[in-house]
Structures are given as C-alpha cells and as structure tokens.
Design a protein around this motif. Structure first.
Motif, PDB file in Angstrom:
ATOM      1  N   VAL A 377       0.906  -1.250   0.092  1.00 55.06           N
ATOM      2  CA  VAL A 377       0.123  -0.056  -0.094  1.00 55.06           C
ATOM      3  C   VAL A 377       0.786   1.187   0.144  1.00 55.06           C
ATOM      4  O   VAL A 377       1.805   1.163   0.735  1.00 55.06           O
ATOM      5  CB  VAL A 377      -0.912  -0.032   1.166  1.00 55.06           C
ATOM      6  CG1 VAL A 377      -1.507   1.427   1.523  1.00 55.06           C
ATOM      7  CG2 VAL A 377      -2.134  -0.850   1.085  1.00 55.06           C
ATOM      8  N   ASN A 378       0.430   2.251  -0.679  1.00 59.34           N
ATOM      9  CA  ASN A 378       1.120   3.615  -0.761  1.00 59.34           C
ATOM     10  C   ASN A 378      -0.044   4.442  -0.791  1.00 59.34           C
ATOM     11  O   ASN A 378      -0.596   4.974  -1.918  1.00 59.34           O
ATOM     12  CB  ASN A 378       2.140   3.672  -1.980  1.00 59.34           C
ATOM     13  CG  ASN A 378       2.685   5.086  -1.720  1.00 59.34           C
ATOM     14  OD1 ASN A 378       3.383   5.472  -0.805  1.00 59.34           O
ATOM     15  ND2 ASN A 378       2.424   5.947  -3.093  1.00 59.34           N
ATOM     16  N   GLY A 379      -0.227   5.082   0.531  1.00 58.46           N
ATOM     17  CA  GLY A 379      -1.301   6.095   0.425  1.00 58.46           C
ATOM     18  C   GLY A 379      -2.762   5.513   0.121  1.00 58.46           C
ATOM     19  O   GLY A 379      -3.395   4.482   0.681  1.00 58.46           O
ATOM     20  N   SER A 380      -3.410   6.082  -1.151  1.00 59.12           N
ATOM     21  CA  SER A 380      -4.634   5.343  -1.550  1.00 59.12           C
ATOM     22  C   SER A 380      -4.577   4.481  -2.604  1.00 59.12           C
ATOM     23  O   SER A 380      -5.521   4.157  -3.189  1.00 59.12           O
ATOM     24  CB  SER A 380      -5.585   6.669  -2.229  1.00 59.12           C
ATOM     25  OG  SER A 380      -4.883   7.320  -2.787  1.00 59.12           O
ATOM     26  N   GLY A 389       3.439  -9.773 -13.240  1.00 57.26           N
ATOM     27  CA  GLY A 389       3.203  -8.295 -13.269  1.00 57.26           C
ATOM     28  C   GLY A 389       2.598  -7.847 -11.775  1.00 57.26           C
ATOM     29  O   GLY A 389       2.358  -8.679 -10.934  1.00 57.26           O
ATOM     30  N   VAL A 390       2.260  -6.479 -11.764  1.00 51.99           N
ATOM     31  CA  VAL A 390       1.708  -5.917 -10.491  1.00 51.99           C
ATOM     32  C   VAL A 390       0.607  -5.106 -10.851  1.00 51.99           C
ATOM     33  O   VAL A 390       0.621  -4.304 -12.051  1.00 51.99           O
ATOM     34  CB  VAL A 390       2.831  -5.179  -9.846  1.00 51.99           C
ATOM     35  CG1 VAL A 390       2.043  -4.276  -8.637  1.00 51.99           C
ATOM     36  CG2 VAL A 390       4.037  -5.777  -9.293  1.00 51.99           C
ATOM     37  N   HIS A 391      -0.752  -5.144 -10.506  1.00 49.38           N
ATOM     38  CA  HIS A 391      -2.212  -4.583 -10.538  1.00 49.38           C
ATOM     39  C   HIS A 391      -1.959  -3.439  -9.762  1.00 49.38           C
ATOM     40  O   HIS A 391      -1.630  -3.528  -8.297  1.00 49.38           O
ATOM     41  CB  HIS A 391      -3.214  -5.438 -10.492  1.00 49.38           C
ATOM     42  CG  HIS A 391      -3.312  -6.560 -11.388  1.00 49.38           C
ATOM     43  ND1 HIS A 391      -4.018  -6.489 -12.779  1.00 49.38           N
ATOM     44  CD2 HIS A 391      -2.404  -7.715 -11.672  1.00 49.38           C
ATOM     45  CE1 HIS A 391      -3.945  -7.573 -13.436  1.00 49.38           C
ATOM     46  NE2 HIS A 391      -3.083  -8.373 -12.742  1.00 49.38           N
ATOM     47  N   VAL A 392      -2.261  -2.456  -9.979  1.00 53.10           N
ATOM     48  CA  VAL A 392      -2.442  -1.104  -9.290  1.00 53.10           C
ATOM     49  C   VAL A 392      -3.719  -0.629  -9.157  1.00 53.10           C
ATOM     50  O   VAL A 392      -4.597  -0.543 -10.255  1.00 53.10           O
ATOM     51  CB  VAL A 392      -1.665   0.068  -9.841  1.00 53.10           C
ATOM     52  CG1 VAL A 392      -1.668   1.216  -8.949  1.00 53.10           C
ATOM     53  CG2 VAL A 392       0.081  -0.377 -10.100  1.00 53.10           C
ATOM     54  N   TYR A 393      -4.317  -0.554  -7.905  1.00 60.42           N
ATOM     55  CA  TYR A 393      -5.748  -0.154  -7.879  1.00 60.42           C
ATOM     56  C   TYR A 393      -5.821   1.188  -7.066  1.00 60.42           C
ATOM     57  O   TYR A 393      -5.089   1.558  -6.359  1.00 60.42           O
ATOM     58  CB  TYR A 393      -6.636  -0.951  -6.872  1.00 60.42           C
ATOM     59  CG  TYR A 393      -6.444  -2.548  -7.152  1.00 60.42           C
ATOM     60  CD1 TYR A 393      -7.508  -2.915  -8.276  1.00 60.42           C
ATOM     61  CD2 TYR A 393      -5.417  -3.564  -6.913  1.00 60.42           C
ATOM     62  CE1 TYR A 393      -7.410  -4.158  -8.665  1.00 60.42           C
ATOM     63  CE2 TYR A 393      -5.477  -4.709  -7.447  1.00 60.42           C
ATOM     64  CZ  TYR A 393      -6.346  -5.047  -8.348  1.00 60.42           C
ATOM     65  OH  TYR A 393      -6.202  -6.325  -8.897  1.00 60.42           O
ATOM     66  N   CYS A 394      -6.740   2.267  -7.622  1.00 63.35           N
ATOM     67  CA  CYS A 394      -7.112   3.421  -6.660  1.00 63.35           C
ATOM     68  C   CYS A 394      -8.191   3.206  -5.769  1.00 63.35           C
ATOM     69  O   CYS A 394      -9.190   2.609  -6.129  1.00 63.35           O
ATOM     70  CB  CYS A 394      -7.135   4.272  -7.561  1.00 63.35           C
ATOM     71  SG  CYS A 394      -5.592   4.814  -8.521  1.00 63.35           S
ATOM     72  N   CYS A 395      -7.929   3.700  -4.346  1.00 65.34           N
ATOM     73  CA  CYS A 395      -9.195   3.272  -3.515  1.00 65.34           C
ATOM     74  C   CYS A 395      -9.716   4.631  -3.048  1.00 65.34           C
ATOM     75  O   CYS A 395      -8.791   5.606  -2.694  1.00 65.34           O
ATOM     76  CB  CYS A 395      -8.783   2.531  -2.537  1.00 65.34           C
ATOM     77  SG  CYS A 395      -9.931   2.120  -1.036  1.00 65.34           S
ATOM     78  N   SER A 396     -10.940   5.006  -3.131  1.00 59.21           N
ATOM     79  CA  SER A 396     -11.557   6.458  -2.349  1.00 59.21           C
ATOM     80  C   SER A 396     -12.672   5.817  -1.606  1.00 59.21           C
ATOM     81  O   SER A 396     -13.303   4.937  -1.876  1.00 59.21           O
ATOM     82  CB  SER A 396     -11.718   7.001  -3.802  1.00 59.21           C
ATOM     83  OG  SER A 396     -12.831   6.663  -4.502  1.00 59.21           O
ATOM     84  N   ALA A 428       7.827  -4.332  -1.882  1.00 63.44           N
ATOM     85  CA  ALA A 428       8.003  -3.673  -0.772  1.00 63.44           C
ATOM     86  C   ALA A 428       7.991  -2.329  -1.400  1.00 63.44           C
ATOM     87  O   ALA A 428       8.420  -1.943  -2.539  1.00 63.44           O
ATOM     88  CB  ALA A 428       9.252  -3.876  -0.022  1.00 63.44           C
ATOM     89  N   ILE A 429       7.467  -1.196  -0.667  1.00 65.06           N
ATOM     90  CA  ILE A 429       7.496   0.056  -0.862  1.00 65.06           C
ATOM     91  C   ILE A 429       8.298   0.959   0.058  1.00 65.06           C
ATOM     92  O   ILE A 429       8.025   0.826   1.013  1.00 65.06           O
ATOM     93  CB  ILE A 429       6.080   0.514  -1.102  1.00 65.06           C
ATOM     94  CG1 ILE A 429       5.611  -0.015  -2.248  1.00 65.06           C
ATOM     95  CG2 ILE A 429       6.079   2.232  -1.342  1.00 65.06           C
ATOM     96  CD1 ILE A 429       4.063   0.281  -2.555  1.00 65.06           C
ATOM     97  N   GLY A 430       9.122   1.744  -0.281  1.00 60.04           N
ATOM     98  CA  GLY A 430      10.043   2.686   0.615  1.00 60.04           C
ATOM     99  C   GLY A 430      10.681   3.569  -0.166  1.00 60.04           C
ATOM    100  O   GLY A 430      11.151   3.590  -1.151  1.00 60.04           O
ATOM    101  N   GLY A 431      10.579   4.956   0.447  1.00 64.20           N
ATOM    102  CA  GLY A 431      11.435   6.031  -0.314  1.00 64.20           C
ATOM    103  C   GLY A 431      11.048   6.259  -1.728  1.00 64.20           C
ATOM    104  O   GLY A 431      11.656   6.548  -2.429  1.00 64.20           O
TER     105      GLY A 431
END
Length: 464
Positions: A377-380, A389-396, A428-431
């Motif tokens: 997760v990174n923010g929303s 691959g990697v799927h990206v979702y936007c959550c509101s 992993a997500i960082g920086g």
C-alpha cells in the motif's frame, strides 16, 4: 556594500574557486556541511566575504550540486557516476535535494523501471524483500540478509550462519531488526544491526520468571516508540511481544483472552494514523485466517474477522496476504485463488467483497513454481502482484461510504527493457520506490515515478 555583495561566499573546492551566496547555500539546509562550515567561519571572523573556504573534494561533482541549489534542476553529465555524485551529496549534506529532484512521489499510474539488481549465483533464492524509508532495501536469501543503501550499493551482508530468517524490519535507514530461528530446534531470536557496519546493536529478550526464555518471532512491525513481534516458545504463551525501539528493553506482552493465536501471526502492520496494530494469521502458516486490529494501549481488539467457521462461501481458499489502507478504512486481502477482496474495517465480521477475480490464464509462473500474490500500500493506491506483473488499484472513500476500488493500470516486465519475466515472490514500498523480488531469476527490480518539470516543487532561487 550591496546585499548581494554582503552575502557573497567564495569556496575553493579541490583547487577550483566557486563564488555563490548564503541564500543559495541555505537551500541545501541549515544543517548541511556547507552551512556549518560558513557558520563556523562566521564565528571566527565576521567578514567571510574576503576569505576563501577550502574544501578538499572533487570540483566537478560540486559544480553539479551547486547548480542544483541555484536552479532546482539536476543535470548529471553522461560521463559522471550517479553513485559517486550521491556520495558527494551525502558528504555536503544535500542528498535530500538530489532525491527530491530525481523522483516525484510514488504514483502507480506512471511507474518507470529504474534498474534490476542481480544476486550472486552462489547465493540462495530471495525469500522476501523489505524497504527503508529513504529508498534502500534488504533481501533475505537463506541465512544471509543482503542490504542496499539508497544508491543501491550493497553494504556488508549480514550472515546469520545456520539460522533462517523469518522477517526483517527497519527502525531507520541505518538500523534493522532480524527475526531468526534454527531449522533443527525451531527456536531463534531477534537482534538489531547497523546497516553500514553489520555490527550487532541490541539483542531482544523475553523475561521468563527470573530468567529469559528462548522464543521464535514470526513477524515484525515497528512504530516510532516500539517494536512488535508475534512470538512463541517453550514455556511461553503465544502473543505479541513489545520492546522499546531505542533501548531494546522488553516493555509488554500482549495476549488474547478469547484464544486468538497472536503468536502465530505471519504479518504485522503498524497503523500510525490510528495507533493500531494489524495482526494477521495467514496461509501457509495457519490453516485458518485471523485478522484483527489491536490497540496496544488498552489491549482491546477494535476490529476482528476470521474464516475459521467456514460460513462464508468465498473463503474456501485461504488468504495469503492482507494489508490495511488507513485512508479508506479498508482491509485488503488476497487468497490462493488469486482473488482480491476488501473488508470495511469499521464493521467487524463482514465477508470480503471479492471485487477483483483474476483468470488463471494470466499466471505465467508455469513450472518455475507458483508464487502467491502479495499486497503493498502507498496512500490510496493498492499494489497486488500476480504472475509476472503488478496490478495497481486506486481506492477512494467519502462521506462514510464503503470504499470504491478501481484498477488503474498493470505494470509488467515488458516495461523493464526486456530484462525477462519471472514470478514475483514479494514486494515492498519505501522512499518513493517499488521493489519487486523475482527469485526464479535471483534478482529484484526497482520502479520509480519520474519527476516531471511541471510538478509543483520548490525550486532553488539563490544567486538571482
């Protein structure tokens, strides 16, 4: 004397004289080496405009850094090493200025492959990857943890001999904690290390009567003040052990009176906005799934969900990963059938909304071994690995309504300049970086969001 003349500073860097102003130097920060040198000179002599300050460094790299402070734009000549420039920026204390210019905030909709780091052929396959807040990372390969700084230069590896690594957590970019266990005895421990020197800092112990007990820690989470780990061991109840993040002293041990197996938790996540701890027991470590949000101060479960009763028709496939999105009050899960589900954390004991279902035809791991999907997760934005691959979702989420999840894009290795494909074992997500671990090729990929000139960033205004 004009104001510009009064601010003028002469710096002799490696024999080359640079003339700039105090306002330009201050853009790099009042705690930078340049600012400290000038401040020291001013304390010794109030008139620094008539004297040169000598610094024994390479003038070519300093010229690029000074131009960054003047214009807010970083232009690295093709013949110049980016790693060497970052080392010079670290010396002068302006590395943050370099980082801000090279990358924008992480945006999954316009990720760009940066580079791939390959492991030594003699090492084991990577099992998981963790990222630091500044953009460095570490990869666990068997009993060795390989550490990389922000420039992706490998530091001294942490060799744990005959111990296997369960989890790694960053307290800060220069200090990590490692959970280990012995394969023969299933008993291990925890210790923190300096990422630059590989030296041990603290050993984490659990009191047992008048002595300390051996224990195995499965998962880690770190807050500003405490370290949390799911623990089990001989003579110990299963639970969440708590230590002071600075001293390493044992502070508390959290158990659940209703019988939830806190000690079997395979994933912990600290939620800084609400000061809650997400505790998750997931496959393959557990036959049943347990999810809860715990308030460590009151020891109360604020939210809980389990599939142990098998009453939900969609939970015949065990969950393999879970992550909390604080901004949208949502727990995101993925199961063995490659289905992504979402649970409203404001209401307990609700079945996941399985809004995303992948086709098995998309799974490209083939005979190389199936890697279960992972979440980050990174923010929303929610990132979910699937196949190669990697799927990206936007959550509101607004007005207290249920979160709306929309898939915005899919990142594949086709965008990584033909570096090949392979199943994803971990993310992993960082920086402002996304790290993707591919054990079949003994490598991990680094993805960033490129900086756009028209983005709203504060620019240097010195020497104008």
């Amino acid at each position: 004397m004009s104001m510009a003349e009064h601010e003028k500073i002469s710096l002799n860097v490696g024999g080359t004289v640079f003339v700039t102003t105090m306002s330009t130097i201050e853009i790099g920060g009042k705690n930078s080496l340049l600012a400290k040198l000038i401040q020291k000179q001013q304390n010794n002599d109030s008139d620094v405009t008539s004297k040169e300050i000598f610094i024994d460094r390479d003038p070519a790299y300093f010229s690029v850094l000074l131009q960054l402070l003047r214009t807010g734009e970083l232009e690295i000549p093709k013949v110049m090493s980016e790693k060497a420039l970052c080392r010079e920026a670290t010396f002068f204390g302006v590395l943050d200025c370099v980082r801000e210019n090279q990358r924008g905030g992480l945006d999954g909709n316009r990720l760009r492959w940066k580079q791939s780091i390959h492991g030594d052929e003699s090492t084991s396959d990577g099992t998981f990857i963790r990222a630091s807040s500044e953009g460095g990372c570490c990869v666990a390969r068997g009993s060795v943890v390989h550490v990389y700084d922000w420039t992706m230069e490998e530091q001294r590896p942490l060799n744990l001999d005959y111990l296997s690594v369960n989890d790694v957590g960053y307290l800060n970019p220069e200090r990590i904690i490692i959970c280990t266990y012995e394969l023969t005895d299933q008993i291990g421990g925890m210790a923190s290390f300096n990422t630059n020197t590989a030296k041990s800092i603290n050993k984490y112990r659990l009191p047992y009567g008048d002595q300390t007990s051996n224990f195995t820690a499965l998962a880690l989470a770190c807050s500003d003040r405490h370290v949390y780990a799911s623990c089990r061991g001989r003579g110990l109840d299963q639970g969440i052990a708590v230590w002071d993040s600075t001293t390493g002293q044992h502070a508390d041990f959290l158990r659940d009176s209703s019988g939830w197996p806190f000690g079997d938790a395979s994933k912990l996540q600290w939620l800084p906005g609400s000061n809650l701890l997400l505790i998750a027991s997931l496959s393959p470590h557990s036959d049943d799934t347990y999810l809860c949000l715990l308030d460590p101060r009151s020891r109360d479960k604020i939210w809980a969900w389990t599939d142990s009763t098998r009453q939900f028709k969609h939970t015949i496939h065990l969950l393999t990963d879970a992550v909390a999105m604080e901004e949208s009050s949502t727990i995101c899960v993925v199961n063995q059938a490659e289905q992504v589900g979402f649970i409203d954390m404001r209401v307990s004991c609700r079945e996941p909304n399985w809004g995303m279902k992948y086709s098995r035809k998309l799974l490209k791991s083939g005979g190389e071994g199936c890697c279960y999907s992972k979440l980050a997760v990174n923010g929303s934005q929610l990132y979910c690995s699937h196949g190669d691959g990697v799927h990206v979702y936007c959550c509101s989420c607004s007005n207290g309504e249920r979160a709306r999840i929309v898939e915005s894009c899919r990142v594949t290795t086709k965008k990584s300049k033909g570096k090949g494909t392979g199943p994803i074992a971990d993310m992993a997500i960082g920086g402002d970086r996304l790290f993707v671990l591919r054990p079949s090729q003994n490598r991990f990929d680094i993805w960033e969001t490129p900086y756009l000139p028209n983005e709203d960033k504060s620019k240097g205004k010195g020497d104008e």
